[in-house]
Design a protein around this motif. Structure first.
Motif, PDB file in Angstrom:
ATOM      1  N   LEU A 212       0.828  -1.210   0.000  1.00 40.92           N
ATOM      2  CA  LEU A 212       0.000   0.000   0.000  1.00 40.92           C
ATOM      3  C   LEU A 212       0.864   1.262   0.000  1.00 40.92           C
ATOM      4  CD1 LEU A 212      -2.664  -1.177   2.602  1.00 40.92           C
ATOM      5  CD2 LEU A 212      -3.050  -0.834   0.146  1.00 40.92           C
TER       6      LEU A 212
ATOM      7  N   TYR B 125      -7.864  -1.654   9.779  1.00 44.08           N
ATOM      8  CA  TYR B 125      -6.610  -1.947  10.468  1.00 44.08           C
ATOM      9  C   TYR B 125      -5.641  -0.783  10.221  1.00 44.08           C
ATOM     10  CZ  TYR B 125      -2.325  -4.291  11.838  1.00 44.08           C
ATOM     11  OH  TYR B 125      -1.142  -4.602  12.440  1.00 44.08           O
TER      12      TYR B 125
ATOM     13  N   SER C 153      -3.734   0.400   6.753  1.00 41.30           N
ATOM     14  CA  SER C 153      -4.333   1.207   5.673  1.00 41.30           C
ATOM     15  C   SER C 153      -4.014   2.685   5.898  1.00 41.30           C
ATOM     16  CB  SER C 153      -5.855   1.037   5.627  1.00 41.30           C
ATOM     17  OG  SER C 153      -6.274  -0.265   5.904  1.00 41.30           O
TER      18      SER C 153
ATOM     19  N   ALA D 210      -6.048  -6.852   1.521  1.00 43.15           N
ATOM     20  CA  ALA D 210      -5.304  -7.708   2.453  1.00 43.15           C
ATOM     21  C   ALA D 210      -6.173  -8.826   3.033  1.00 43.15           C
ATOM     22  CB  ALA D 210      -4.734  -6.865   3.590  1.00 43.15           C
TER      23      ALA D 210
ATOM     24  N   GLY E 114       4.787 -11.329   3.504  1.00 41.83           N
ATOM     25  CA  GLY E 114       4.772 -11.197   2.047  1.00 41.83           C
ATOM     26  C   GLY E 114       3.654 -10.265   1.641  1.00 41.83           C
TER      27      GLY E 114
ATOM     28  N   TYR F  55     -11.358  -4.268  15.581  1.00 35.63           N
ATOM     29  CA  TYR F  55     -10.140  -4.024  16.330  1.00 35.63           C
ATOM     30  C   TYR F  55     -10.536  -3.262  17.589  1.00 35.63           C
ATOM     31  CZ  TYR F  55      -8.130  -5.566  11.986  1.00 35.63           C
ATOM     32  OH  TYR F  55      -7.832  -6.335  10.884  1.00 35.63           O
TER      33      TYR F  55
HETATM   34  C1  LIG Z   1      -3.018  -7.402   7.275  1.00 28.67           C
HETATM   35  C2  LIG Z   1      -3.488  -6.100   6.755  1.00 28.67           C
HETATM   36  C3  LIG Z   1      -2.618  -5.165   6.162  1.00 28.67           C
HETATM   37  C4  LIG Z   1      -1.130  -5.243   6.240  1.00 28.67           C
HETATM   38  O1  LIG Z   1      -0.537  -6.395   5.865  1.00 28.67           O
HETATM   39  P1  LIG Z   1       0.892  -6.857   6.448  1.00 28.67           P
HETATM   40  O2  LIG Z   1       1.276  -7.914   5.474  1.00 28.67           O
HETATM   41  O3  LIG Z   1       0.675  -7.353   7.819  1.00 28.67           O
HETATM   42  O4  LIG Z   1       1.797  -5.684   6.387  1.00 28.67           O
HETATM   43  C5  LIG Z   1      -3.171  -4.048   5.578  1.00 28.67           C
HETATM   44  N1  LIG Z   1      -4.484  -3.813   5.603  1.00 28.67           N
HETATM   45  C6  LIG Z   1      -5.351  -4.651   6.188  1.00 28.67           C
HETATM   46  C7  LIG Z   1      -6.812  -4.335   6.178  1.00 28.67           C
HETATM   47  C8  LIG Z   1      -4.885  -5.816   6.798  1.00 28.67           C
HETATM   48  O5  LIG Z   1      -5.750  -6.634   7.394  1.00 28.67           O
END
Ligand SMILES: *Cc1c(COP(=O)(O)O)cnc(C)c1O
Length: 366
Positions: free
Chosen positions: A63, A89, A92, A162, A197, A313
């Motif tokens: 992102l 989360y 973002s 994600a 990853g 969360y």
């Molecule tokens: C898991 C997640 C991320 C980030 O991914 P990572 O691989 O842990 O850096 C970004 N956005 C959302 C909504 C997620 O759930």
């Protein structure tokens, strides 16, 4: 104990193929930027339905690179505003603020838990340049209205995919609905690696070339650096594992959907509210969120009876200490209520019918 998610069992489900893939890479003597990345990127682009896929170190970086590329290519400027759901989360939001962009938080619809498209227009200002749409909990957040707003106001639509690998909207995969999408392969995600990853998918070649360079020190050619990038690569072992798991993703998602269908059909406690139900193809149930006013009590009750649950969360981004300067004192009543009421039930491709049954029975008894 019914665990929230047993990653050991998830890996064991396709264990022989995963072990063979790992061994192949170990024995090959080639660990970065090789044919495993090439194969996975091409298969994943094909699966999502985009021209390009660029592997990178994690979902947050994916992102970050998308917005950084917009800036490098002159399509956005630091200080521009990006609309994003307030109940996402933290990653973002970090992807926006890391780039010197301003995150504009918009409340979710309390019945779907996704970005409320009726509240977007009021948040648009002359500096708004993008919407970061999060398919939260594995559910498609895209609506025609969001597409229309992006056209009308010339906003770059970006997806945070994600949590929604394999989810579709009118037959198209999430991750192919916008100009670019960031994907995370964190182990617990629907398509999870055995470590970190991530990837970006896009049809835009300029964006793809820039992101590929940024994730590899900003290099376009060996020892030639066009941008000040970083080391953010997907390694060959993870690419090989992901390529195996991608082949099973649809069947794994179908098993999640079976668990979800069982929950929808059998949970009937009036103290518990479920999000409105979507057709299966539009929800790959990364999580199964429920809402309950007595959430903490319910979580304790389930725990005492051997069911592990999580909260996604507990503290929304605008109330986090790291953003005190940005949003201190701001109130977002829907987001804050969801943070107090949300509880995620166990769901995965390895959940047994007897476990589903126990979760439902306990929940209905509460
Ligand atoms: C898991 C997640 C991320 C980030 O991914 P990572 O691989 O842990 O850096 C970004 N956005 C959302 C909504 C997620 O759930």
């Amino acid at each position: 104990m019914i665990p929230f998610l047993s990653l050991k069992d998830v890996t064991a489900l396709h264990g022989d193929e995963i072990n063979a893939a790992v061994t192949r890479v170990v024995n090959s003597g080639w660990y970065l930027q090789g044919q495993e990345n090439e194969a996975f990127e091409s298969h994943y682009a094909q699966y999502i339905g985009t021209k390009h896929c660029i592997g990178c170190a994690n979902g947050l970086d994916a992102l970050i690179w998308i917005y950084r590329a917009y800036i490098e290519l002159g399509m956005m400027q630091p200080g521009d505003e990006v609309i994003v759901p307030a109940n996402t989360y933290i990653a973002s939001i970090l992807a926006i603020t890391e780039n010197g962009l301003k995150a504009v938080l918009v409340e979710p619809n309390p019945e779907t838990l996704e970005l409320d498209d009726s509240k977007i227009e009021a948040a648009i200002t002359p500096r708004t340049k993008s919407i970061l749409l999060v398919h939260l909990y594995g559910r498609c957040a895209y609506t025609e209205k969001i597409g229309e707003l992006c056209q009308r106001y010339r906003l770059h639509l970006v997806e945070d995919n994600a949590q929604a690998h394999g989810c579709t909207y009118n037959g198209r995969k999430t991750g192919s609905l916008a100009e670019a999408a960031g994907h995370s392969f964190y182990p617990g995600k629907n398509l999870g690696a055995l470590g970190d990853g991530g990837a970006v998918t896009t049809d835009n070649k300029e964006l793809a070339d820039c992101i590929r360079a940024l994730a590899n020190y900003g290099s376009t050619k060996k020892y030639v650096f066009k941008y000040c990038g970083r080391n953010s690569r997907l390694d060959e072992i993870q690419a090989a594992v992901l390529d195996v798991k991608l082949r099973h993703l649809d069947e794994d998602n179908r098993m999640r959907q079976e668990v979800a269908a069982y929950y929808y059909d059998n949970i009937n406690n009036p103290l518990v509210t479920l999000p409105t139900r979507l057709p299966d193809e539009n929800n790959v149930y990364h999580l199964f969120p429920i809402l309950c006013e007595r959430r903490d009590e319910l979580q304790d009750y389930l725990k005492q009876n051997g069911v592990q649950t999580l909260i996604h969360y507990p503290i929304p981004p605008h109330l986090q200490e790291c953003y005190k300067g940005e949003w201190g004192g701001m109130q977002l009543p829907i987001t804050e209520r969801l943070a107090k009421q949300e509880l995620s039930l166990p769901i995965s491709q390895v959940m047994k019918p007897s476990e589903m049954d126990s979760v439902v029975r306990l929940l209905n008894e509460f």
